[in-house]
Structures are given as structure tokens and as C-alpha cells.
Scaffold this motif. Structure first.
Motif, PDB file in Angstrom:
ATOM      1  N   ALA A 173       0.856  -1.188   0.000  1.00  0.00           N
ATOM      2  CA  ALA A 173       0.000   0.000   0.000  1.00  0.00           C
ATOM      3  C   ALA A 173       0.889   1.232   0.000  1.00  0.00           C
ATOM      4  CB  ALA A 173      -0.922   0.005   1.221  1.00  0.00           C
ATOM      5  N   SER A 174       0.384   2.295  -0.604  1.00  0.00           N
ATOM      6  CA  SER A 174       1.124   3.560  -0.659  1.00  0.00           C
ATOM      7  C   SER A 174       0.546   4.493   0.412  1.00  0.00           C
ATOM      8  CB  SER A 174       1.013   4.188  -2.049  1.00  0.00           C
ATOM      9  OG  SER A 174      -0.333   4.242  -2.488  1.00  0.00           O
ATOM     10  N   TYR A 175       1.107   4.411   1.598  1.00  0.00           N
ATOM     11  CA  TYR A 175       0.586   5.133   2.753  1.00  0.00           C
ATOM     12  C   TYR A 175       0.929   6.625   2.709  1.00  0.00           C
ATOM     13  CZ  TYR A 175       0.172   0.395   4.651  1.00  0.00           C
ATOM     14  OH  TYR A 175      -0.148  -0.926   4.841  1.00  0.00           O
ATOM     15  N   ALA A 176       0.042   7.433   3.304  1.00  0.00           N
ATOM     16  CA  ALA A 176       0.295   8.863   3.473  1.00  0.00           C
ATOM     17  C   ALA A 176      -0.222   9.271   4.844  1.00  0.00           C
ATOM     18  CB  ALA A 176      -0.405   9.670   2.382  1.00  0.00           C
ATOM     19  N   SER A 177       0.490  10.160   5.514  1.00  0.00           N
ATOM     20  CA  SER A 177       0.066  10.558   6.852  1.00  0.00           C
ATOM     21  C   SER A 177      -1.120  11.513   6.783  1.00  0.00           C
ATOM     22  CB  SER A 177       1.215  11.224   7.619  1.00  0.00           C
ATOM     23  OG  SER A 177       1.459  12.528   7.135  1.00  0.00           O
ATOM     24  N   ARG A 178      -1.955  11.443   7.788  1.00  0.00           N
ATOM     25  CA  ARG A 178      -3.128  12.310   7.854  1.00  0.00           C
ATOM     26  C   ARG A 178      -2.716  13.782   7.822  1.00  0.00           C
ATOM     27  NH1 ARG A 178      -5.058  10.380  12.183  1.00  0.00           N
ATOM     28  NH2 ARG A 178      -6.778   9.083  11.453  1.00  0.00           N
ATOM     29  N   ASN A 179      -1.644  14.120   8.518  1.00  0.00           N
ATOM     30  CA  ASN A 179      -1.204  15.520   8.551  1.00  0.00           C
ATOM     31  C   ASN A 179      -0.769  16.010   7.177  1.00  0.00           C
ATOM     32  OD1 ASN A 179      -1.735  15.893  11.261  1.00  0.00           O
ATOM     33  ND2 ASN A 179       0.325  15.377  11.924  1.00  0.00           N
ATOM     34  N   ASP A 180      -0.096  15.153   6.410  1.00  0.00           N
ATOM     35  CA  ASP A 180       0.302  15.552   5.056  1.00  0.00           C
ATOM     36  C   ASP A 180      -0.913  15.720   4.150  1.00  0.00           C
ATOM     37  OD1 ASP A 180       3.019  15.818   5.434  1.00  0.00           O
ATOM     38  OD2 ASP A 180       3.531  13.822   4.687  1.00  0.00           O
ATOM     39  N   LEU A 181      -1.901  14.862   4.299  1.00  0.00           N
ATOM     40  CA  LEU A 181      -3.114  14.969   3.497  1.00  0.00           C
ATOM     41  C   LEU A 181      -3.861  16.259   3.826  1.00  0.00           C
ATOM     42  CD1 LEU A 181      -4.266  11.250   3.735  1.00  0.00           C
ATOM     43  CD2 LEU A 181      -3.367  12.412   1.709  1.00  0.00           C
ATOM     44  N   ALA A 182      -3.899  16.605   5.104  1.00  0.00           N
ATOM     45  CA  ALA A 182      -4.537  17.856   5.519  1.00  0.00           C
ATOM     46  C   ALA A 182      -3.773  19.057   4.975  1.00  0.00           C
ATOM     47  CB  ALA A 182      -4.610  17.918   7.043  1.00  0.00           C
ATOM     48  N   ALA A 183      -2.450  18.981   5.019  1.00  0.00           N
ATOM     49  CA  ALA A 183      -1.628  20.083   4.522  1.00  0.00           C
ATOM     50  C   ALA A 183      -1.837  20.289   3.021  1.00  0.00           C
ATOM     51  CB  ALA A 183      -0.150  19.810   4.818  1.00  0.00           C
ATOM     52  N   ALA A 184      -1.935  19.193   2.277  1.00  0.00           N
ATOM     53  CA  ALA A 184      -2.178  19.298   0.833  1.00  0.00           C
ATOM     54  C   ALA A 184      -3.562  19.872   0.559  1.00  0.00           C
ATOM     55  CB  ALA A 184      -2.019  17.936   0.184  1.00  0.00           C
ATOM     56  N   GLY A 185      -4.533  19.467   1.367  1.00  0.00           N
ATOM     57  CA  GLY A 185      -5.874  20.030   1.226  1.00  0.00           C
ATOM     58  C   GLY A 185      -5.873  21.533   1.429  1.00  0.00           C
ATOM     59  N   ALA A 186      -5.099  22.006   2.404  1.00  0.00           N
ATOM     60  CA  ALA A 186      -5.012  23.438   2.678  1.00  0.00           C
ATOM     61  C   ALA A 186      -4.359  24.183   1.524  1.00  0.00           C
ATOM     62  CB  ALA A 186      -4.236  23.677   3.974  1.00  0.00           C
ATOM     63  N   VAL A 187      -3.380  23.552   0.882  1.00  0.00           N
ATOM     64  CA  VAL A 187      -2.742  24.160  -0.296  1.00  0.00           C
ATOM     65  C   VAL A 187      -3.779  24.357  -1.399  1.00  0.00           C
ATOM     66  CG1 VAL A 187      -1.093  23.777  -2.169  1.00  0.00           C
ATOM     67  CG2 VAL A 187      -0.419  23.296   0.191  1.00  0.00           C
ATOM     68  N   ILE A 188      -4.576  23.331  -1.640  1.00  0.00           N
ATOM     69  CA  ILE A 188      -5.586  23.401  -2.697  1.00  0.00           C
ATOM     70  C   ILE A 188      -6.636  24.460  -2.383  1.00  0.00           C
ATOM     71  CG2 ILE A 188      -7.490  22.096  -3.749  1.00  0.00           C
ATOM     72  CD1 ILE A 188      -5.608  19.628  -3.545  1.00  0.00           C
ATOM     73  N   LEU A 189      -7.001  24.575  -1.121  1.00  0.00           N
ATOM     74  CA  LEU A 189      -8.006  25.561  -0.712  1.00  0.00           C
ATOM     75  C   LEU A 189      -7.512  26.999  -0.828  1.00  0.00           C
ATOM     76  CD1 LEU A 189      -9.334  23.661   2.420  1.00  0.00           C
ATOM     77  CD2 LEU A 189     -10.766  24.377   0.490  1.00  0.00           C
ATOM     78  N   THR A 190      -6.212  27.186  -0.859  1.00  0.00           N
ATOM     79  CA  THR A 190      -5.662  28.555  -0.838  1.00  0.00           C
ATOM     80  C   THR A 190      -4.866  28.913  -2.089  1.00  0.00           C
ATOM     81  OG1 THR A 190      -3.753  27.725   0.419  1.00  0.00           O
ATOM     82  CG2 THR A 190      -5.575  28.646   1.685  1.00  0.00           C
ATOM     83  N   THR A 191      -4.909  28.050  -3.096  1.00  0.00           N
ATOM     84  CA  THR A 191      -4.249  28.352  -4.369  1.00  0.00           C
ATOM     85  C   THR A 191      -5.205  28.065  -5.520  1.00  0.00           C
ATOM     86  OG1 THR A 191      -3.268  26.125  -4.482  1.00  0.00           O
ATOM     87  CG2 THR A 191      -1.925  27.868  -3.472  1.00  0.00           C
ATOM     88  N   ASP A 192      -4.834  28.542  -6.693  1.00  0.00           N
ATOM     89  CA  ASP A 192      -5.702  28.391  -7.869  1.00  0.00           C
ATOM     90  C   ASP A 192      -5.230  27.250  -8.768  1.00  0.00           C
ATOM     91  OD1 ASP A 192      -7.243  30.630  -7.105  1.00  0.00           O
ATOM     92  OD2 ASP A 192      -5.778  31.997  -8.026  1.00  0.00           O
ATOM     93  N   GLY A 193      -6.095  26.891  -9.711  1.00  0.00           N
ATOM     94  CA  GLY A 193      -5.715  25.936 -10.743  1.00  0.00           C
ATOM     95  C   GLY A 193      -6.043  24.484 -10.442  1.00  0.00           C
ATOM     96  N   HIS A 194      -6.927  24.241  -9.477  1.00  0.00           N
ATOM     97  CA  HIS A 194      -7.242  22.862  -9.100  1.00  0.00           C
ATOM     98  C   HIS A 194      -8.653  22.427  -9.521  1.00  0.00           C
ATOM     99  CE1 HIS A 194      -3.611  23.165  -6.724  1.00  0.00           C
ATOM    100  NE2 HIS A 194      -4.097  24.236  -6.148  1.00  0.00           N
ATOM    101  N   GLU A 195      -9.330  23.297 -10.238  1.00  0.00           N
ATOM    102  CA  GLU A 195     -10.715  23.011 -10.606  1.00  0.00           C
ATOM    103  C   GLU A 195     -10.809  21.807 -11.552  1.00  0.00           C
ATOM    104  OE1 GLU A 195      -9.266  25.939 -10.727  1.00  0.00           O
ATOM    105  OE2 GLU A 195     -10.418  27.251  -9.386  1.00  0.00           O
TER     106      GLU A 195
END
Length: 291
Positions: A173-195
Motif C-alpha cells: 500500500a502507498s501510505y500517506a500521513s493524515r497531517n500531510d493529506l490535511a496540509a495538501a488540502g489546505a494548499v488546494i483551498l488557498t491556491t488556484d488551478g485545481h478546478e
């Protein structure tokens, strides 16, 4: 600045996402949807706007979503009622004219009901499709398995016992930490070009429990072996130790899915969005087991 609303903000992922957002935008631009506002006092004290709402209460969702530009939609933890709740969220988002939905979906190999975790995963792909058909700009975040579940599956005594006992075979499995997933979500919420994009948010590498036993052996200086019983043997052993049936069933189901490669999706999407290397499985284990 965009008005952002985070659902499930008293849960671990939602709370982590809000804390990441607070480092990027003003608290006045952040709202959170919670079932019990008393559990969100910490966020309220940080000047985050706390709104009472429930996925089962459509009217509360419409009211909460009014004036929101970006919705960070954390999937429901109520597996049995998840899709019906998600339908409420998407319909309310349409009615409230939300500008952009960012949904925390899940990686999966199968969408035909054959997966061992079909009961858990089916609501995700159905919700993905519902959002895509909504007409609202979207970003689908297909989360990999949380690295955070490894100590739950292996137990807190794995270093003492020297054995990982799980029915996951040679699956990876390709694991990812919850904190990293949250951090990436915050990047998407505060930057453009993800639509209208779908991101695979697993780790950059996939690991089996044989690999993980090697990591723990190296970190601890002890030999940690990996034993993979059948799901039946696993359930019988844990039942004899007094582990609740629900916990046994949950862990066994996910491990069998790992054995079948359901979560083997190494990807660089997470690394690219974070602008750094995600936390490695080895580093996570080192901290989790204080090695």
C-alpha cells in the motif's frame, strides 16, 4: 479572500486541515461545520466561525453553505449511511451555490463491488460521480491509506512481541500521513488551478508488511518478524485475546484488501502539491513507537 468552510472539523482530518489553513489565511475567512459546537471551543477561541450542522439535516447544510466559496468536504464516518449523507451535502452545495467542492475521497482498485472493502469504498466513487455531475467546480482528493492506521493494525506492543500478525499477505500500500493529506488540502483551498481535477494522494512508494517489519527491525535494533495468517486464523487469535469483533472485522477486511493490491497506488501528486517530500513511513513509525 475566499470564504472557506471545512466539514467534520472536530475529527482528526478536519481539525488538521483547519490548523493548516490558519497558517495561510485569516481566521475570519474560515468556517467549520460541526455537530456539537462544544467540541469546537478550541477553534472558536482561534476566531474560526463555528456553525452547527449535520449531514443528516439538509436545511442546516444549506444555511451553513450560504456565502461559501470553497467547501472542504470531509467524507462521513457513518459507513452505513454515508452515501445518503453525501447526497445531502452535494445537493445543499448546489442549492447554496458553493463555488468549489474539495472532497476527501479514497484510492481504490475496484468499483464493481468485488473489493473486500466495497461497503466502505463504494460510497466514495458514487460521491465522486455525484460531485462531477453537480455542475460545481470540484477537486477530488483520492486519499491513500493513512500511515496513522499502522500502529492501530500492528498494536502498541509490536516491538515487545517482535511480531506483526496481520492477514495482508505480500500486498503493498502507498501510505500517506493524515497531517500531510490535511496540509495538501489546505494548499488546494488557498491556491488556484485545481478546478475539475482528481489527485491521487498516496505516498511516493508502496510497502508490504514485510517491508515495514524491516523498518521496525532497523529502528528498534530488534528482529521484528511478519506473520501473515488467514483472515480466519487472525480473527480467531484476536478473539481469544478479547479484541472486540467490530475491530477484528475492520482490520481483517482492510488487510485482505491490502493483500489484493487495493491500495497500491504510488504517486507523486502529494509531493508535488506539498512542495516537499511527504513524511516517510519509516519516520512516522519512528515517532509513533518512540524509537
Amino acid at each position: 479572500m475566499s470564504k472557506i468552510l471545512v466539514t467534520g472539523a472536530t475529527g482528526q482530518l478536519g481539525k488538521a486541515a483547519v490548523n493548516e489553513l490558519l497558517q495561510k489565511v485569516n481566521a475570519s475567512d474560515i468556517s467549520v461545520l460541526v455537530r456539537d459546537p462544544q467540541k469546537a471551543e478550541e477553534l472558536k477561541n482561534k476566531d474560526v466561525n463555528v456553525i452547527k450542522g449535520d449531514y443528516n439535516d439538509y436545511a442546516s447544510l444549506v444555511a451553513a453553505f450560504k456565502g461559501i466559496d470553497k467547501l472542504y468536504f470531509v467524507s462521513s464516518s457513518d459507513v452505513m449511511n454515508r452515501f445518503a449523507q453525501h447526497e445531502n451535502v452535494v445537493k445543499a452545495a448546489i442549492e447554496a451555490k458553493i463555488g468549489h467542492i474539495i472532497y476527501t475521497s479514497a484510492q481504490r482498485k475496484s468499483e464493481d463491488g468485488t473489493s473486500p472493502i466495497a461497503m466502505v469504498a463504494d460510497a466514495h466513487w458514487k460521491t465522486d460521480n455525484l460531485i462531477k455531475q453537480s455542475g460545481i467546480p470540484y477537486t477530488i482528493l483520492k486519499h491513500g491509506l493513512y500511515t496513522d492506521i499502522l500502529p492501530m493494525f500492528m498494536g502498541d506492543k509490536v516491538i515487545e512481541t517482535g511480531t506483526i500478525f496481520l492477514p495482508a499477505g505480500n500486498g503493498k500500500a502507498s501510505y500517506a500521513s493524515r497531517n500531510d493529506l490535511a496540509a495538501a488540502g489546505a494548499v488546494i483551498l488557498t491556491t488556484d488551478g485545481h478546478e475539475n481535477k482528481v489527485y491521487e494522494f498516496g505516498g511516493t512508494d508502496s510497502y508490504s508488511f514485510e517491508d515495514i517489519s524491516g523498518m521496525l527491525s532497523e529502528l528498534s535494533g530488534k528482529t521484528i518478524q511478519y506473520v501473515s495468517p488467514s483472515a480466519e486464523e487472525y480473527a480467531e487469535q484476536l478473539k481469544s485475546l478479547g479484541v472486540p469483533d467490530e475491530m477484528i472485522q475492520g482490520a481483517a477486511t482492510f488487510c485482505v484488501a491490502i493483500a489484493q493490491g487495493e491500495f497500491d497506488f504510488p504517486t507523486t501528486d502529494l509531493e508535488r502539491l506539498l512542495g516537499r517530500k511527504p513524511e516517510s513511513v519509516k519516520d512516522f513509525l519512528k515517532a509513533a513507537y518512540q524509537l
